[in-house]
Design a protein around this motif. Structure first.
Motif, PDB file in Angstrom:
ATOM      1  N   TRP A  76      47.280  36.061  46.911  1.00  0.00           N
ATOM      2  CA  TRP A  76      45.874  35.963  47.317  1.00  0.00           C
ATOM      3  C   TRP A  76      45.759  34.853  48.367  1.00  0.00           C
ATOM      4  O   TRP A  76      45.531  33.702  48.055  1.00  0.00           O
ATOM      5  N   SER A 132      51.980  40.344  46.239  1.00  0.00           N
ATOM      6  CA  SER A 132      50.550  40.498  46.549  1.00  0.00           C
ATOM      7  C   SER A 132      49.810  39.168  46.418  1.00  0.00           C
ATOM      8  O   SER A 132      48.858  39.039  45.637  1.00  0.00           O
ATOM      9  N   THR A 170      53.750  43.750  49.221  1.00  0.00           N
ATOM     10  CA  THR A 170      52.422  44.323  49.010  1.00  0.00           C
ATOM     11  C   THR A 170      52.534  45.843  48.880  1.00  0.00           C
ATOM     12  O   THR A 170      53.560  46.440  49.199  1.00  0.00           O
ATOM     13  N   HIS A 194      48.453  46.474  42.711  1.00  0.00           N
ATOM     14  CA  HIS A 194      48.288  45.071  43.087  1.00  0.00           C
ATOM     15  C   HIS A 194      49.490  44.238  42.652  1.00  0.00           C
ATOM     16  O   HIS A 194      50.019  43.454  43.435  1.00  0.00           O
ATOM     17  N   ASP A 195      49.936  44.400  41.427  1.00  0.00           N
ATOM     18  CA  ASP A 195      51.198  43.799  40.995  1.00  0.00           C
ATOM     19  C   ASP A 195      52.271  44.858  41.212  1.00  0.00           C
ATOM     20  O   ASP A 195      52.363  45.832  40.468  1.00  0.00           O
ATOM     21  N   ASP A 246      46.611  48.943  46.098  1.00  0.00           N
ATOM     22  CA  ASP A 246      46.080  47.655  45.669  1.00  0.00           C
ATOM     23  C   ASP A 246      44.568  47.791  45.543  1.00  0.00           C
ATOM     24  O   ASP A 246      43.871  48.001  46.536  1.00  0.00           O
ATOM     25  N   VAL A 272      42.664  45.373  44.325  1.00  0.00           N
ATOM     26  CA  VAL A 272      42.139  44.008  44.195  1.00  0.00           C
ATOM     27  C   VAL A 272      42.023  43.317  45.547  1.00  0.00           C
ATOM     28  O   VAL A 272      40.994  42.714  45.867  1.00  0.00           O
ATOM     29  N   THR A 294      45.111  49.930  50.476  1.00  0.00           N
ATOM     30  CA  THR A 294      44.089  49.281  49.656  1.00  0.00           C
ATOM     31  C   THR A 294      43.051  50.317  49.234  1.00  0.00           C
ATOM     32  O   THR A 294      42.686  51.199  50.008  1.00  0.00           O
ATOM     33  N   TYR A 340      40.845  47.374  37.554  1.00  0.00           N
ATOM     34  CA  TYR A 340      42.247  46.957  37.610  1.00  0.00           C
ATOM     35  C   TYR A 340      42.863  46.965  36.207  1.00  0.00           C
ATOM     36  O   TYR A 340      43.993  47.417  36.018  1.00  0.00           O
ATOM     37  N   SER A 392      49.664  37.165  43.126  1.00  0.00           N
ATOM     38  CA  SER A 392      48.235  37.035  43.384  1.00  0.00           C
ATOM     39  C   SER A 392      47.817  35.559  43.512  1.00  0.00           C
ATOM     40  O   SER A 392      48.334  34.847  44.378  1.00  0.00           O
TER      41      SER A 392
END
Length: 346
Positions: free
Chosen positions: A178, A176, A270, A317-318, A288, A290, A274, A215, A152
């Motif tokens: 950012w 994942s 990833t 997400h992780d 995911d 996030v 989403t 999350y 992230s």
């Protein structure tokens, strides 16, 4: 046989004690884990320290011996810290010495004097943390290649560190990362201008907005997740957002959008979908919740010339905290990629 865990995080203290320079001590994760303080003195926020964690299971020298493939340095995300014992064991099983860093004002590096957990107004501040960690790794394993791994915000921090300082890193694994603001530059650009104006007068100003715990609910054993996470180090609600912090995040995203031209093999992992919402739903255990994975994958092409995209069906997400079978898939794909780049180096 799995290693015995000493205590759950509910029994851990909120703040740790700074250790003497260069001294490894038992880590709270239990047998096989040790930690060392990287002390940089004081900055505007108080004690400027990072914490390096290493995994040294019983008989680790015999297990790795001369067959060690390399060394890993793992970096957590925002409002986060290193807690994933399984991740350390995976890297060790692949022949890598494993290290993770809790960046300044995160996790083990938080101190009571810190009024704004996680705060920096320039992501380059973390260069000092990463440079110091790399120095330790080089001293302990002088001839082994280093792989950097980031989740992230940690993926953004690592990518910018490589672009700015060109450390001797052989590969980059991004979980994942950012790389863009909530899926679009169209929102980032005007909000960046607003944050820039606020930062000129008060970079530490907290930003008011809705707070979500979905999350955390998908992650923590106290809700619907599988992971024992510390109440302060991986809080139910994220660390407070500030103008200075958000401005430097946007600046990082803008640099990625222009292209970083990294010259190392990069793996970007990833989820396959989403699901962003304002409240928890069971679907968030398998997507995911996030970041926009499509935008992440699009921006990944701006990192360098050798980027491998890995989509893990049903991942969170992780990806390495996902429920099975997604977690096993993530580890399988990472192992295959490591084998590929090892063959290429040979």
């Amino acid at each position: 046989m799995k290693e015995q865990i000493i205590l759950g995080s509910d029994s851990w203290p909120d703040y740790l004690t700074t250790t003497p320079a260069g001294e490894w001590t038992q880590d709270l994760l239990g047998p096989g884990f040790e930690q060392q303080t990287l002390d940089f003195g004081m900055d505007d926020e108080g004690p400027a320290i990072a914490t390096l964690v290493r995994y040294r299971p019983i008989g680790f020298r015999k297990r790795l011996g001369r067959k060690a493939e390399g060394v890993v340095l793992s970096v957590h995300g925002w409002s986060d810290y290193f807690y994933n014992r399984e991740l350390a064991a995976f890297w060790h099983s692949r022949g890598y010495h494993f290290y993770a860093i809790d960046l300044r004002r995160h996790g083990r590096s938080l101190r009571e004097e810190h009024q704004l957990p996680g705060y920096v107004d320039d992501l380059a501040t973390f260069d000092q943390d990463l440079d110091a960690a790399l120095k330790v790794l080089r001293a302990e394993h002088p001839r082994l290649p280093v792989v950097a791994q980031g989740h992230s915000t940690g993926g953004l921090i690592l990518s910018l560190w490589l672009a700015r300082t060109s450390p001797e890193i052989k590969a980059l694994v991004l979980n994942s990362p950012w790389l863009e603001f909530q899926g679009t530059a169209f929102l980032r650009i005007p909000i960046h201008g607003l944050m820039d104006a606020i930062t000129r007068t008060n970079p530490r100003r907290k930003l008011m907005g809705p707070e979500f715990d979905h999350y955390w609910q998908s992650l923590s054993t106290h809700a619907h997740g599988e992971w024992d996470v510390h109440r302060l180090w991986r809080p139910r609600l994220a660390f407070p957002n500030t103008a200075g912090w958000l401005k430097t995040i946007f600046e990082g995203h803008a640099l990625v959008a222009k292209g970083l031209e990294l010259d190392v093999p990069i793996l970007v992992m990833t989820s396959d979908k989403t699901r962003i919402g304002t409240s928890y739903s069971p679907e968030m255990q398998h997507c995911d919740s996030v970041l926009d994975v499509q935008q992440t994958r699009l921006r990944a092409g701006k990192l360098g010339s050798f980027v491998t995209l890995c989509e893990v069906p049903g991942a969170m997400h992780d990806v390495f905290t996902s429920a099975e079978p997604a977690r096993a898939t993530a580890y399988r794909d990472l192992a295959l990629w490591l084998r590929m780049i090892s063959s290429a180096r040979a």
